[in-house]
Scaffold this motif. Structure first.
Motif, PDB file in Angstrom:
ATOM      1  N   VAL A 193      38.151  44.118 -40.374  1.00 28.09           N
ATOM      2  CA  VAL A 193      38.134  42.937 -41.236  1.00 28.09           C
ATOM      3  C   VAL A 193      37.885  41.705 -40.366  1.00 28.09           C
ATOM      4  O   VAL A 193      38.605  41.468 -39.394  1.00 28.09           O
ATOM      5  N   ALA A 194      36.869  40.937 -40.727  1.00 28.45           N
ATOM      6  CA  ALA A 194      36.501  39.749 -39.952  1.00 28.45           C
ATOM      7  C   ALA A 194      36.599  38.508 -40.839  1.00 28.45           C
ATOM      8  O   ALA A 194      35.587  38.060 -41.402  1.00 28.45           O
ATOM      9  N   PRO A 195      37.800  37.950 -41.007  1.00 23.66           N
ATOM     10  CA  PRO A 195      37.953  36.769 -41.858  1.00 23.66           C
ATOM     11  C   PRO A 195      37.644  35.480 -41.107  1.00 23.66           C
ATOM     12  O   PRO A 195      37.770  35.407 -39.876  1.00 23.66           O
ATOM     13  N   GLY A 196      37.265  34.468 -41.876  1.00 24.89           N
ATOM     14  CA  GLY A 196      37.145  33.136 -41.321  1.00 24.89           C
ATOM     15  C   GLY A 196      38.529  32.512 -41.209  1.00 24.89           C
ATOM     16  O   GLY A 196      39.546  33.207 -41.328  1.00 24.89           O
ATOM     17  N   PRO A 197      38.621  31.195 -40.980  1.00 27.68           N
ATOM     18  CA  PRO A 197      39.923  30.529 -40.879  1.00 27.68           C
ATOM     19  C   PRO A 197      40.792  30.798 -42.099  1.00 27.68           C
ATOM     20  O   PRO A 197      40.302  30.858 -43.232  1.00 27.68           O
ATOM     21  N   ILE A 198      42.080  30.976 -41.854  1.00 26.14           N
ATOM     22  CA  ILE A 198      43.035  31.316 -42.905  1.00 26.14           C
ATOM     23  C   ILE A 198      44.102  30.227 -42.976  1.00 26.14           C
ATOM     24  O   ILE A 198      44.514  29.675 -41.958  1.00 26.14           O
ATOM     25  N   LYS A 199      44.565  29.956 -44.180  1.00 22.15           N
ATOM     26  CA  LYS A 199      45.596  28.928 -44.386  1.00 22.15           C
ATOM     27  C   LYS A 199      46.980  29.494 -44.068  1.00 22.15           C
ATOM     28  O   LYS A 199      47.729  29.893 -44.955  1.00 22.15           O
ATOM     29  N   ASN A 200      47.281  29.562 -42.782  1.00 20.84           N
ATOM     30  CA  ASN A 200      48.629  29.934 -42.362  1.00 20.84           C
ATOM     31  C   ASN A 200      48.894  29.334 -40.984  1.00 20.84           C
ATOM     32  O   ASN A 200      48.104  28.527 -40.495  1.00 20.84           O
ATOM     33  N   SER A 201      49.975  29.725 -40.368  1.00 19.66           N
ATOM     34  CA  SER A 201      50.402  29.090 -39.117  1.00 19.66           C
ATOM     35  C   SER A 201      49.928  29.834 -37.877  1.00 19.66           C
ATOM     36  O   SER A 201      50.407  29.562 -36.769  1.00 19.66           O
ATOM     37  N   PHE A 202      48.984  30.773 -38.021  1.00 23.77           N
ATOM     38  CA  PHE A 202      48.551  31.588 -36.889  1.00 23.77           C
ATOM     39  C   PHE A 202      48.070  30.743 -35.720  1.00 23.77           C
ATOM     40  O   PHE A 202      48.505  30.916 -34.579  1.00 23.77           O
ATOM     41  N   VAL A 203      47.156  29.807 -35.983  1.00 21.46           N
ATOM     42  CA  VAL A 203      46.599  29.003 -34.898  1.00 21.46           C
ATOM     43  C   VAL A 203      47.677  28.141 -34.255  1.00 21.46           C
ATOM     44  O   VAL A 203      47.755  28.021 -33.031  1.00 21.46           O
ATOM     45  N   ALA A 204      48.537  27.555 -35.067  1.00 18.39           N
ATOM     46  CA  ALA A 204      49.582  26.682 -34.532  1.00 18.39           C
ATOM     47  C   ALA A 204      50.595  27.447 -33.682  1.00 18.39           C
ATOM     48  O   ALA A 204      51.105  26.925 -32.688  1.00 18.39           O
ATOM     49  N   LYS A 205      50.886  28.696 -34.047  1.00 18.90           N
ATOM     50  CA  LYS A 205      51.942  29.452 -33.364  1.00 18.90           C
ATOM     51  C   LYS A 205      51.437  30.336 -32.235  1.00 18.90           C
ATOM     52  O   LYS A 205      52.180  30.630 -31.295  1.00 18.90           O
ATOM     53  N   TYR A 206      50.190  30.789 -32.313  1.00 15.40           N
ATOM     54  CA  TYR A 206      49.752  31.819 -31.379  1.00 15.40           C
ATOM     55  C   TYR A 206      48.574  31.396 -30.501  1.00 15.40           C
ATOM     56  O   TYR A 206      47.851  32.247 -29.985  1.00 15.40           O
ATOM     57  N   ALA A 207      48.384  30.091 -30.315  1.00 15.40           N
ATOM     58  CA  ALA A 207      47.371  29.617 -29.372  1.00 15.40           C
ATOM     59  C   ALA A 207      47.924  29.706 -27.957  1.00 15.40           C
ATOM     60  O   ALA A 207      49.031  29.245 -27.690  1.00 15.40           O
ATOM     61  N   VAL A 208      47.169  30.305 -27.042  1.00 14.59           N
ATOM     62  CA  VAL A 208      47.661  30.509 -25.685  1.00 14.59           C
ATOM     63  C   VAL A 208      47.372  29.327 -24.763  1.00 14.59           C
ATOM     64  O   VAL A 208      47.904  29.273 -23.650  1.00 14.59           O
ATOM     65  N   ASP A 209      46.549  28.374 -25.200  1.00 18.59           N
ATOM     66  CA  ASP A 209      46.136  27.320 -24.290  1.00 18.59           C
ATOM     67  C   ASP A 209      46.452  25.906 -24.766  1.00 18.59           C
ATOM     68  O   ASP A 209      46.107  24.939 -24.103  1.00 18.59           O
ATOM     69  N   ALA A 210      47.075  25.748 -25.922  1.00 17.82           N
ATOM     70  CA  ALA A 210      47.412  24.406 -26.406  1.00 17.82           C
ATOM     71  C   ALA A 210      48.504  24.514 -27.451  1.00 17.82           C
ATOM     72  O   ALA A 210      48.665  25.543 -28.096  1.00 17.82           O
ATOM     73  N   ARG A 211      49.242  23.446 -27.625  1.00 18.15           N
ATOM     74  CA  ARG A 211      50.293  23.410 -28.647  1.00 18.15           C
ATOM     75  C   ARG A 211      50.070  22.255 -29.619  1.00 18.15           C
ATOM     76  O   ARG A 211      50.978  21.773 -30.253  1.00 18.15           O
ATOM     77  N   THR A 212      48.830  21.810 -29.703  1.00 22.33           N
ATOM     78  CA  THR A 212      48.518  20.663 -30.552  1.00 22.33           C
ATOM     79  C   THR A 212      48.177  21.057 -31.973  1.00 22.33           C
ATOM     80  O   THR A 212      48.001  20.210 -32.829  1.00 22.33           O
ATOM     81  N   GLY A 213      48.074  22.368 -32.233  1.00 20.43           N
ATOM     82  CA  GLY A 213      47.721  22.825 -33.572  1.00 20.43           C
ATOM     83  C   GLY A 213      46.220  22.819 -33.775  1.00 20.43           C
ATOM     84  O   GLY A 213      45.455  22.327 -32.952  1.00 20.43           O
TER      85      GLY A 213
END
Length: 344
Positions: free
Chosen positions: A262-282
């Protein structure tokens, strides 16, 4: 004109494969009450793993296991989904919790052994865990000329320091571990169990449209997701060859394990904000038209129920973009869209 013709031909082939696999109904062959489902990556309430758990509970699945790094998060997800499905799920439904680091061979082996002794069989494996990276390469090193840096401030330096290069290396390593290494390890551990214990096995891996279309500020994420995609697609071919081979010491033959990527585009949840390895800016991207979590889960389970394997791109219109990307058309319309999407 030649590119348009080629794109049309590729799309026609994809649609033909989709149509020819839609006649089988896995859901009729494997009743929900009998299906044993493992969801790897379900410790966030607004994540895909939690939504998958809820849908399986609602459809009557009784044997479920969720796995993740955070014990507290797993417990929250289980209690929340059980509460939300109260009165609508099977009274016999049980949700097992396993705290595990899925890039650790010891934890993955222990998970496999627990499944063998406790359940004896698994039918459906969902690989949902992963990490993201949301900075340009030079931004990781704090010398991005557009000012998108890990420090959050503009830099007057032109060349990365050695420490900056080390940060690039660490970002690549963490991303590769979370998106590629972990996927390879869990599939290596659990595929033999699927092949030898289930009459109707299936593997579902959550990739990303980032593995199909290059995007600014997502270089490392795109690279590791593309690697994950090719790993999954290649292992699917390996499983085709392994199907029907004898299990050593028995007269049993291995089952074919089909894959859905499954290859989804951006999703409306907290994945990017919580699981980014190189920034905490969201996230900096435009998420107004992002996919809903339930939308992705519904489309995924519909494909699994109908035994429609291969690759599912969401939203479907992005499929055109992914095909154009393969034709090196990203400097045109796709490239302009990507720059607007990620504000870079």
């Amino acid at each position: 004109m030649p590119r348009t013709v080629l794109l049309g031909a590729l799309l026609a082939l994809w649609l033909l494969r989709y149509a020819t696999t839609s006649r089988r109904q896995r859901v009729k062959q494997l009743p929900a009450s009998e299906e044993r489902v493992v969801i790897l990556g379900a410790s966030t309430l607004d994540g895909l793993g939690a939504a998958l758990l809820k849908q399986y509970l609602l459809r009557g699945t009784e044997h479920l296991m969720i796995v993740g790094r955070r014990q507290e998060g797993l417990e929250q997800v289980r209690e929340s989904m059980l509460a939300q499905t109260m009165g609508r799920r099977s009274a016999s439904a049980r949700v097992e919790i396993v705290q595990a680091e899925l890039t650790s061979s010891a934890d993955v082996a222990a998970l496999r052994d627990r499944l063998r002794t406790q359940w004896g069989r698994i039918d459906t494996l969902h690989v949902v865990f992963g990490v993201t990276s949301i900075l340009p390469i030079l931004g990781v090193a704090d010398v991005d000329p557009c000012g998108v840096n890990a420090s959050g401030t503009a830099s007057l330096d032109v060349h990365p320091t050695r420490e900056g290069l080390d940060r690039i290396a660490a970002t690549v390593q963490q991303s590769s571990d979370g998106n590629l290494k972990g996927t390879a390890m869990v599939l290596g551990a659990l595929l033999p169990l699927l092949q030898t214990t289930s009459a109707h096995p299936a593997v579902v891996v959550i990739g990303s449209v980032a593995g199909l279309i290059p995007a600014p500020t997502r270089a490392v994420y795109c690279a590791t997701k593309a690697s994950q995609h090719f790993l999954v697609r290649s292992m699917a071919l390996e499983c085709e060859s392994q199907a029907g081979t004898l299990v050593p010491g028995t007269q049993q033959r291995r089952k074919h394990v089909p894959f859905l990527l499954v290859a989804p585009g951006p999703i409306k949840n907290s994945f990017v904000a919580k699981y980014a390895v190189d920034a905490r800016t969201g996230p900096r991207d435009n998420r107004e038209k992002a996919l809903e979590v339930d939308e992705v889960v519904r489309a995924t389970l519909q494909r699994v129920d109908k035994a429609q394997w291969g690759t599912l791109v969401l939203p479907s219109r992005v499929l055109y973009g992914s095909l154009l990307a393969q034709l090196d058309a990203t400097r045109g319309w796709i490239g302009r869209m990507a720059h607007r999407m990620y504000h870079y």
